[in-house]
Each structure stands twice: as structure tokens, then as C-alpha cells.
Design an enzyme around this catalytic site. Sequence first.
Site, PDB file in Angstrom:
ATOM      1  CB  THR A 181      -0.893   0.089   1.250  1.00  0.00           C
ATOM      2  OG1 THR A 181      -0.049   0.315   2.376  1.00  0.00           O
ATOM      3  CG2 THR A 181      -1.699  -1.157   1.466  1.00  0.00           C
ATOM      4  CD  GLU A 326      -4.546  -2.572   3.646  1.00  0.00           C
ATOM      5  OE1 GLU A 326      -5.107  -2.247   2.574  1.00  0.00           O
ATOM      6  OE2 GLU A 326      -3.911  -1.779   4.344  1.00  0.00           O
ATOM      7  CE  LYS A 434     -10.196  13.178  14.485  1.00  0.00           C
ATOM      8  NZ  LYS A 434      -9.111  13.038  13.512  1.00  0.00           N
ATOM      9  CD1 TRP A 439     -15.018  13.588  15.346  1.00  0.00           C
ATOM     10  CD2 TRP A 439     -15.803  11.627  14.603  1.00  0.00           C
ATOM     11  NE1 TRP A 439     -14.367  12.601  16.032  1.00  0.00           N
ATOM     12  CE2 TRP A 439     -14.833  11.385  15.592  1.00  0.00           C
ATOM     13  CE3 TRP A 439     -16.422  10.542  13.992  1.00  0.00           C
ATOM     14  CZ2 TRP A 439     -14.473  10.098  15.995  1.00  0.00           C
ATOM     15  CZ3 TRP A 439     -16.067   9.255  14.383  1.00  0.00           C
ATOM     16  CH2 TRP A 439     -15.104   9.040  15.378  1.00  0.00           C
TER      17      TRP A 439
HETATM   18  P1  ADP Z   1      -3.614   3.584  -0.516  1.00  0.00           P
HETATM   19  O1  ADP Z   1      -3.676   3.319   0.955  1.00  0.00           O
HETATM   20  O2  ADP Z   1      -2.318   3.474  -1.128  1.00  0.00           O
HETATM   21  O3  ADP Z   1      -4.452   4.754  -0.970  1.00  0.00           O
HETATM   22  P2  ADP Z   1      -5.597   1.651  -1.155  1.00  0.00           P
HETATM   23  O4  ADP Z   1      -6.094   1.665  -2.538  1.00  0.00           O
HETATM   24  O5  ADP Z   1      -5.413   0.362  -0.495  1.00  0.00           O
HETATM   25  O6  ADP Z   1      -4.259   2.350  -1.210  1.00  0.00           O
HETATM   26  O7  ADP Z   1      -6.525   2.594  -0.305  1.00  0.00           O
HETATM   27  C1  ADP Z   1      -7.617   2.101   0.388  1.00  0.00           C
HETATM   28  C2  ADP Z   1      -8.368   3.243   0.987  1.00  0.00           C
HETATM   29  O8  ADP Z   1      -8.951   4.043  -0.039  1.00  0.00           O
HETATM   30  C3  ADP Z   1      -9.527   2.838   1.844  1.00  0.00           C
HETATM   31  O9  ADP Z   1      -9.102   2.514   3.147  1.00  0.00           O
HETATM   32  C4  ADP Z   1     -10.410   4.066   1.799  1.00  0.00           C
HETATM   33  O10 ADP Z   1      -9.988   5.032   2.744  1.00  0.00           O
HETATM   34  C5  ADP Z   1     -10.155   4.615   0.427  1.00  0.00           C
HETATM   35  N1  ADP Z   1     -11.244   4.235  -0.484  1.00  0.00           N
HETATM   36  C6  ADP Z   1     -11.280   3.205  -1.339  1.00  0.00           C
HETATM   37  N2  ADP Z   1     -12.425   3.193  -2.034  1.00  0.00           N
HETATM   38  C7  ADP Z   1     -13.159   4.244  -1.605  1.00  0.00           C
HETATM   39  C8  ADP Z   1     -14.447   4.775  -1.926  1.00  0.00           C
HETATM   40  N3  ADP Z   1     -15.225   4.234  -2.834  1.00  0.00           N
HETATM   41  N4  ADP Z   1     -14.849   5.879  -1.259  1.00  0.00           N
HETATM   42  C9  ADP Z   1     -14.068   6.456  -0.325  1.00  0.00           C
HETATM   43  N5  ADP Z   1     -12.860   6.011   0.017  1.00  0.00           N
HETATM   44  C10 ADP Z   1     -12.399   4.913  -0.610  1.00  0.00           C
END
Ligand code: ADP
Length: 539
Positions: A181, A326, A434, A439
Site C-alpha cells: 500500500t 488489504e 474534529k 466530527w
Molecule cells: P492507498 O492506501 O495506497 O491509498 P488503497 O487503494 O489500499 O491504497 O486505499 C484504500 C483506501 O482508499 C480505503 O481505506 C479508503 O480510505 C479509500 N477508499 C477506497 N475506495 C473508496 C471509496 N469508494 N470511497 C471512499 N474512500 C475509498
Amino acid sequence: MMNVPLTVGSLLERAEKFFAKKEVVSRTLSGIHRFTYREIGQRTRRLAHALEKLGVQKGDRVGTLAWNHHRHLETYFAAPGIGAVLHTINIRLSPEHISYIVNHAEDTVLLVDEDILPLVEKIHETFKTVKAYIIMTDKPELPATNLTPVYSYEKLLEESDPNYSFVTDLDENDPAGMCYTSATTGNPKGVVYSHRGIVLHTFALGLVDTAAISERDVTLPVVPMFHANAWGMPFAATWFGSAQVLPGPLFTPKLLAELIEQERVTLTAGVPTIWLGLLNELEKGEYDTSSLRAILCGGSAAPKGMIKAFETKYKIPFLHAYGMTETTPLATLSRLKSYQTELPQDEILEIRAKQGLLVPGLEMKVVGANGEVKWDGNDMGELLLRGPWIADEYYKDERTKEAFKDGWLYTGDVATVDEEGVIKLVDRTKDLIKSGGEWISSVDLENAIMAHEAVFEASVVAVPDPKWQERPVACVVLKDAYKGKVGKEELMDFLTPQFAKWWLPDDIVFIEEIPKTSVGKFLKSALREQLKEHLTKNV
Ligand code: ADP
């Protein structure tokens, strides 16, 4: 029942047997290439054989630094086909992070695109375990390079067996892939995918109520093949026999629009910034996008205004999905239930802009300060996931302890759940604002601002506040035609009726571009830094 192991190699075998004539269209630096699955199968087997001859053994990591194209697709199956681990490396990370990743994964062979060579040449001396480099190039000769030993991909294929058999002594729980990631702080974290996890996730992509990938599709993954395996699309398209279009390097919105038109693409996937760019392009030119049955959008929240524009103006259905590296990654996807289709348009849009329903096969919990939240669409908590394609640790990483507890993945995403069980992501824990003990969701504010016709992109971040702890400030990029014509007041007037007063941003700052992460998401840490400068200048 028979205990037959689920393996990645079997996905390609099906395409070879049943869809031998169907095509993979691949764009590289020298143009468009077309291969049938029969040819892809033979080339993949040659590559698997070549990797074996180079000494790659079961469990070894095979790294790729490559765009979306046919050679990358072949590696997707060749590495797991010999029991090795396909390790897709994000080429947009910093050289330090790439070096960390290669060493941490202990990659033995690296397959590198020709145009990515300069990056690798700069850092190759830091690699501790790499024993060979394979250059993916269309040219007959290898480019001049200081990497050694170095091989030409096509030459290796020529010298290898097109009928090579994939290894059969695999346990479905063996590793087949891995991906890091792009952590915005600290070193990237590695996730290992098992054969079983990938195959079960691929099943999920074919379900009618999820992405419904099928033989009738022509898929175009814009999401890079190094970003959570292009969300599993290459595996699913191959298994189900869809035609595939792989857009290669240096793709622009114009090029994507042209590919969609020329190749009659039915399903494409990518992050919202890609679709904002495409929308802009569609507004400029005349393109025939009628072949598209859906745009699959995930990675960050899809703004409501964008969904509406695609669906109403261009009649392109939009599928909003959520997942993480993940989670292989598909975890939720938004579709209307059969009894919701007659709801008023604005309510429908509201549902479609949520992240959606949990995909069959997974379990979820949303846990707030007082335990599991009420399913009322208001109560917020952290989303926890478990299931057969959810990782259970970070690869050799202390940070496993923070994210994986009691058999659950703690996603770090804050969500609400409505009465229908549909989740809506409110924010990442670290991006929530916050303010005075309450929030504020930066995502909701961004969504609202991006629904204004003058706005191209918007991102809302917290700035420290002596009285309220944090307050929201919006950074806005206007569309070219509106620059200098639309000001703060107009946007504030637009937002005021939509939110409680204390939610409204303290300031709106116009900027030229929102900084993005390596996978095209808004990079809020950089934006917060920029804002610090802006605020000090304006004090
Ligand atoms: P990185 O951490 O490198 O950005 P990831 O693609 O694994 O890589 O990121 C996952 C994160 O992206 C999720 O935990 C979430 O916060 C965000 N995410 C993924 N899809 C969505 C979505 N449809 N709407 C909002 N946030 C999203």
C-alpha cells in the site's frame, strides 16, 4: 466434495481452452498490439518456462515495474503458474520507497518497462536480492543499460517452451501475489495474496450484483496493474473470457475516450480523478461512449455531481465500489435494490454515491465509541472486515498489530450504515475534522462543493484552530471557463443551505491543482502543508 485447490494458473487455462479466439488489445509505446487468448496462453507458458530457467523457485518473489499491457498480463499468470509470487510494484512511489519495497519483498527477478528503466538504473545498486532484470520492450534490441544481468523479454520467450505446464503441487493457501500500500506516512506495507484469495475474489467480480464481469464484456482497467492488481479485473476478464483493452503508458483522457470508442469498451475501472478528467474530455469532444455498460469507480469517494453528470448527460451507468489493497480489493459496491428503483432521482443518487453493500462472502462490523453502531445512517464508527480475501497481516511488519485484531481487519475508515445495510464512508480516521468535540466529514463537504458547475476538483482539510481544535478549509480548483468569474462568496452561498453552520468551511482557497498520491487520490498531507504556507502568508 472434492478438495480441489483454487489456483491462479487455472484461470488462464480456462481462457486458453474456451476463449482461444477472444482478444487482448494492448497499447505500448510503439502502438496497438492484438493477441488472442491462445497466443497469450502460449506466451505466458514461455515466460513461466523462462523464469524457471533463470532459477526462479517456488515462493520466490518476481517483481514488476510496468504499465497496463499484455506483457504485464502474462506475468500475472506466469509467476504464480510456477509457484512464484507476482509482486507488482507501484512505479509512482518515491525511489526510496521502491528500493525499500524491492528489498523488503526480497524480489529475485525484476521485469521492467523500457520507459521505467531510468528510474531502476538510478536505484539498482541499493537492491540486495535481485539476480536478474528482464526488460519489457517492443524493440528487437535491448536498450543500453547499466543493469546486469539483463534479458530481453521477447528473446526469452523465443527461447522457451510454449507448451510448458504450470506446476501442480500447489496448496491454494500458497502465496500467489503481493502488493504494497502506498502509505502516506512511514514505509509502504506489504500485503500477500494467496491463490485461494485471488480466485474467490475473482468469483466475486463475476456476480451479477457486483461488477458482473462476463464473456460479453470488453474491459478496460485504467486503474494500474500495480494498484491492488488493477482491482482484480485482469484475473476476472481472463477467467470469464472477456476481451481486454490494456491502455499502456502515458494515457490521457483523450486517449481513454478514443480507446472506449474504437474498441467498444463495456466496462472500465479507475479512481475518481480519472473520471473527472474523462468527463472534462467528453465535454470538449464528440465521442461515442454508447458501448459502456458501466464505469467502476473506487479508491476514493466518487463525487455525487460526477455520478450525476455521467449518468444523466452521457447515459453511462456508474458503479461506486470500495476496497483496499488489504481486501484484494473489492469489499462493497453500490447498486439499487429492486424496490428502490422508483425512488425520487435525488434519493437514488444519494444511494448510488454511498460505498454500498458488502460483497457476498465477506463479513463486516462498524464499531463506534459505544460498540457496534446503530444502522440509522448517522451513527459513525470504524469499519471492520473479515473474509476469505481479506489479508490477515502485513508482510513481516510490526504494524500488523495495529490493523489486525481478533480476526478482523481494522480498515481505518469511518463509516455509517443505513437501515438497508448500505455503508457510507465518512472519512479516513486521519482525515476527519474534529471541531469542538464533533466530527465533520471532509468527504461530504468535498462532494457538495464538487457538485457546483464551476468546480473541477475540491478537497477539504482540517486546519488547527485555537478555539475549536480543528476547522475545515476547502481547496478548490475551478474549471478553466470559470476562473476569475466565480468567487468564495458564490460557493459559500451554494453550500450554506446544505449544511449546519458549524460544518461550513472557514475559508475557500483557490488553487491550480490538488496534489495527488501515487495512485491518483487527493494527497491531503501535502495539501495541509500548502495551506500552512498560505495561512501564514495571509496572517
Ligand atoms: P492507498 O492506501 O495506497 O491509498 P488503497 O487503494 O489500499 O491504497 O486505499 C484504500 C483506501 O482508499 C480505503 O481505506 C479508503 O480510505 C479509500 N477508499 C477506497 N475506495 C473508496 C471509496 N469508494 N470511497 C471512499 N474512500 C475509498
